[in-house]
Design a protein around this motif. Structure first.
Motif, short mmCIF file in Angstrom:
data_model
loop_
_atom_site.label_atom_id
_atom_site.label_comp_id
_atom_site.label_asym_id
_atom_site.label_seq_id
_atom_site.Cartn_x
_atom_site.Cartn_y
_atom_site.Cartn_z
N MET A 1 -9.36 12.02 -5.96
CA MET A 1 -8.02 11.56 -6.20
C MET A 1 -7.49 11.57 -4.70
SD MET A 1 -6.28 10.04 -8.49
CE MET A 1 -6.43 10.78 -9.94
N LYS A 2 -6.94 10.18 -4.33
CA LYS A 2 -6.38 10.25 -2.83
C LYS A 2 -4.76 10.82 -3.04
CE LYS A 2 -8.94 6.60 -0.96
NZ LYS A 2 -9.36 5.35 -0.75
N THR A 3 -4.53 11.25 -1.96
CA THR A 3 -2.84 11.69 -1.68
C THR A 3 -2.15 10.47 -1.44
OG1 THR A 3 -3.22 12.20 0.46
CG2 THR A 3 -3.62 14.12 -1.20
N LEU A 4 -0.63 10.80 -1.37
CA LEU A 4 0.10 9.79 -1.24
C LEU A 4 0.14 9.21 0.41
CD1 LEU A 4 2.50 7.96 -2.01
CD2 LEU A 4 4.09 9.59 -1.31
N PRO A 5 -0.01 10.33 1.38
CA PRO A 5 -0.22 9.80 2.67
C PRO A 5 -1.42 9.18 3.12
CG PRO A 5 0.54 12.11 2.49
CD PRO A 5 0.20 11.73 1.37
N GLU A 6 -2.54 9.70 2.16
CA GLU A 6 -4.04 8.82 2.58
C GLU A 6 -3.61 7.48 2.05
OE1 GLU A 6 -7.10 12.58 2.11
OE2 GLU A 6 -6.40 11.36 0.35
N LEU A 7 -3.16 7.15 1.09
CA LEU A 7 -2.95 5.85 0.30
C LEU A 7 -2.00 4.84 1.27
CD1 LEU A 7 -2.62 6.79 -3.53
CD2 LEU A 7 -4.57 5.11 -2.38
N LYS A 8 -0.93 5.67 1.41
CA LYS A 8 0.16 4.87 2.38
C LYS A 8 -0.76 4.52 3.77
CE LYS A 8 3.79 4.66 5.31
NZ LYS A 8 4.10 5.07 6.70
N ASN A 9 -1.69 5.23 4.52
CA ASN A 9 -2.30 4.90 5.55
C ASN A 9 -3.42 3.86 5.52
OD1 ASN A 9 -0.26 6.04 7.34
ND2 ASN A 9 -1.28 8.03 6.86
N ALA A 10 -3.77 3.69 4.33
CA ALA A 10 -5.05 2.72 3.87
C ALA A 10 -4.57 1.23 4.52
CB ALA A 10 -5.16 2.60 2.65
N PRO A 11 -5.63 0.52 5.12
CA PRO A 11 -5.38 -0.48 5.90
C PRO A 11 -4.58 -1.79 4.84
CG PRO A 11 -7.45 0.20 6.26
CD PRO A 11 -7.05 0.98 5.37
N SER A 12 -5.15 -1.74 3.56
CA SER A 12 -4.71 -2.66 2.54
C SER A 12 -3.10 -2.46 2.39
CB SER A 12 -5.39 -2.44 1.30
OG SER A 12 -5.45 -1.46 0.77
N VAL A 13 -2.60 -1.29 2.57
CA VAL A 13 -1.32 -1.00 2.27
C VAL A 13 -0.29 -1.17 3.55
CG1 VAL A 13 0.50 0.94 1.63
CG2 VAL A 13 -1.92 0.66 0.82
N LYS A 14 -0.98 -1.51 4.80
CA LYS A 14 -0.25 -1.38 6.11
C LYS A 14 0.75 -2.59 6.10
CE LYS A 14 -1.05 2.16 8.96
NZ LYS A 14 0.18 2.43 9.13
N ARG A 15 0.32 -3.90 5.45
CA ARG A 15 1.00 -5.03 5.53
C ARG A 15 2.27 -4.91 4.59
NH1 ARG A 15 -0.93 -9.01 0.95
NH2 ARG A 15 0.23 -10.47 2.00
#
Lengths: 110, 359
Positions: A1-15
């Motif tokens: 399970m990914k953490t919030l910071p990991e998800l937030k820094n994912a390329p698909s979330v960057k936009r």
């Protein structure tokens, strides 16, 4: 399970990232965009899930009961067999984000 | 120097001083709507033929001799508005030559009598078309066409600064200036400097700020420019600017609506996009076209975007995302794409509810 910071820094979330947004707002919005796309592309009806979660983002306050309801609703859709693997996977991504946001909120790390 | 002098100007060191001065100036401002053929120009020389002495003429106009001689050094003209004589201020020339369709560089070079005759002939042609005469500190400072929208300078500075404070936590006044043609103020936002420079990937020593330039007389417009201020105090323009002419339905409200587009990366995008999800759109095609027009992104692109827009239950979010997708969908040069991206980024600040009607 990914953490919030990991998800937030994912390329698909960057936009969806912006300086004044909290991490949980950005991550939730990305999930709502995924739900919106599933509905737009005619796979499943998701607006009843998105609307209350969107309001949390607008209010700037995470509401656990709304997230829990959204999680249950998404699981129900996943249990319906006729949507296919693609929809199942996309909904799993959304669930992962919702759990990460919930966990971070519980730990006080928004 | 008296405030009524054509070359009166002042630098101010405090924002409150600028606001107070412009407030006083507004109190000493009259805006008269009058039919064009009720305005008559006469040269001071011609008026002196009748009144013989400067003293007698100034007594007739009800103005002190110093302002009369100041006018005689510049425009050398008086304009009678419905029979009431006013000195013609130097700044009014911009609006007279531009706004009532008297073109040609030669006009300014004519002798005052010839100029007065020519303008009177044109005013007679305009007949009962309304003209707004703006009188500030005892002289006419502008003559605007009926399309002119009044946006007083003092209100521009006051409300723009309030909005800036709301968004950027606090404002620091750098400098201000005004004369009879325009006024400007420079403000900095030191409290958000770190966050903003981070958002734009710039060195921390740069401080964001804005320069507000407005003219409620001759030039008749508002321009607000985002800037980065160096430690030495040098202002360097930062991206887009807000510019609005004082005409037609333009208003201060419209200027304020545009402000979030300055330093557009300094925002809570998640919050704004989530809010758009709650706005249902009744007329998606019309809203899309209007949004493209307002953004200056080409109405013709609406057809392509409509192809991928959902057909039912469309929200402002759906439209915004379609607009965001536009630069990547067009086969255009990289520089044009970047320009388009900059325009399209403003979509997030559009008032989609206002655009949602079938007109």
């Amino acid at each position: 399970m990914k953490t919030l910071p990991e998800l937030k820094n994912a390329p698909s979330v960057k936009r969806f990232d912006s300086v004044l947004a909290e991490d949980w707002q950005t991550v939730l919005l990305k999930s709502l965009d995924t739900l919106n796309r599933l509905e737009k592309d005619g796979y499943v009806f998701t607006r009843h899930i998105s609307r209350p979660v969107a309001k949390c983002i607008v209010d700037g306050a995470l509401n656990n009961s709304i997230i829990n309801t959204a999680i249950n609703d998404i699981r129900e859709i996943q249990e319906e067999k006729d949507h296919g693997q693609f929809v199942f996977n996309k909904l799993s991504e959304v669930l992962e984000s919702f759990f990460a946001v919930k966990t971070a909120n519980r730990e006080g790390g928004k | 120097m008296k405030k009524g002098y054509d070359f009166y100007s002042k630098y101010v060191n405090a924002f409150s001083e600028l606001l107070l001065d412009l407030q006083e100036r507004e109190v000493d401002t009259k805006r008269i709507d009058v039919c064009a053929n009720k305005i008559r120009f006469v040269s001071i020389a011609k008026a002196l033929e009748k009144y013989k002495t400067v003293e007698a003429l100034s007594a007739k106009i009800g103005i002190d001799i110093e302002l009369l001689s100041d006018t005689n050094d510049h425009t050398k003209m008086i304009a009678c508005v419905e029979g009431v004589p006013y000195l013609l201020g130097r700044s009014s020339w911009i609006s007279i030559s531009g706004r009532i369709d008297i073109y040609g560089g030669g006009l300014a070079a004519l002798e005052p009598d010839d100029k007065a005759q020519l303008i009177n002939a044109r005013l007679a042609q305009l007949g009962d078309n309304l003209i707004k005469v703006v009188i500030v500190n005892q002289k006419i400072r502008a003559m605007m066409s009926r399309k002119y929208a009044t946006i007083p300078a003092n209100e521009v500075f006051k409300q723009v600064a309030e909005k800036a404070r709301e968004r950027f936590a606090s404002t620091k006044f750098v400098t201000g200036f005004y004369n009879h043609e325009f006024a400007f103020a420079q403000l900095m936002f030191p409290e958000v400097a770190q966050k903003l420079s981070e958002a734009y990937g710039l060195p921390e020593e740069l401080t964001p700020g804005i320069t507000v330039i407005t003219s409620d007389t001759g030039h008749a417009g508002v321009k607000i420019v985002g800037s980065w201020v160096s430690p030495k105090g040098r202002f360097q323009q930062a991206g887009t600017e807000v510019y609005l002419r004082h005409e037609n339905s333009n208003s201060l409200e419209k200027v304020l609506e545009e402000l979030p587009n300055l330093f557009i990366k300094y925002q809570n995008m998640a919050l704004k996009l989530a809010a758009l999800m709650g706005i249902e759109i009744k007329f998606p095609a019309t809203v899309l076209k209007k949004a493209l027009k307002e953004l200056g992104a080409g109405e013709r692109n609406a057809k392509m975007l409509l192809e991928t827009l959902p057909t039912n239950d469309v929200t402002a979010y759906d439209i915004c995302m379609e607009l965001f997708s536009l630069p990547a969908r067009l086969d255009i040069a990289e520089t044009s794409r970047l320009e388009l991206e900059e325009k399209i980024a403003k979509a997030i600040n559009l008032d989609f509810t206002k655009l949602d009607n079938d007109k």
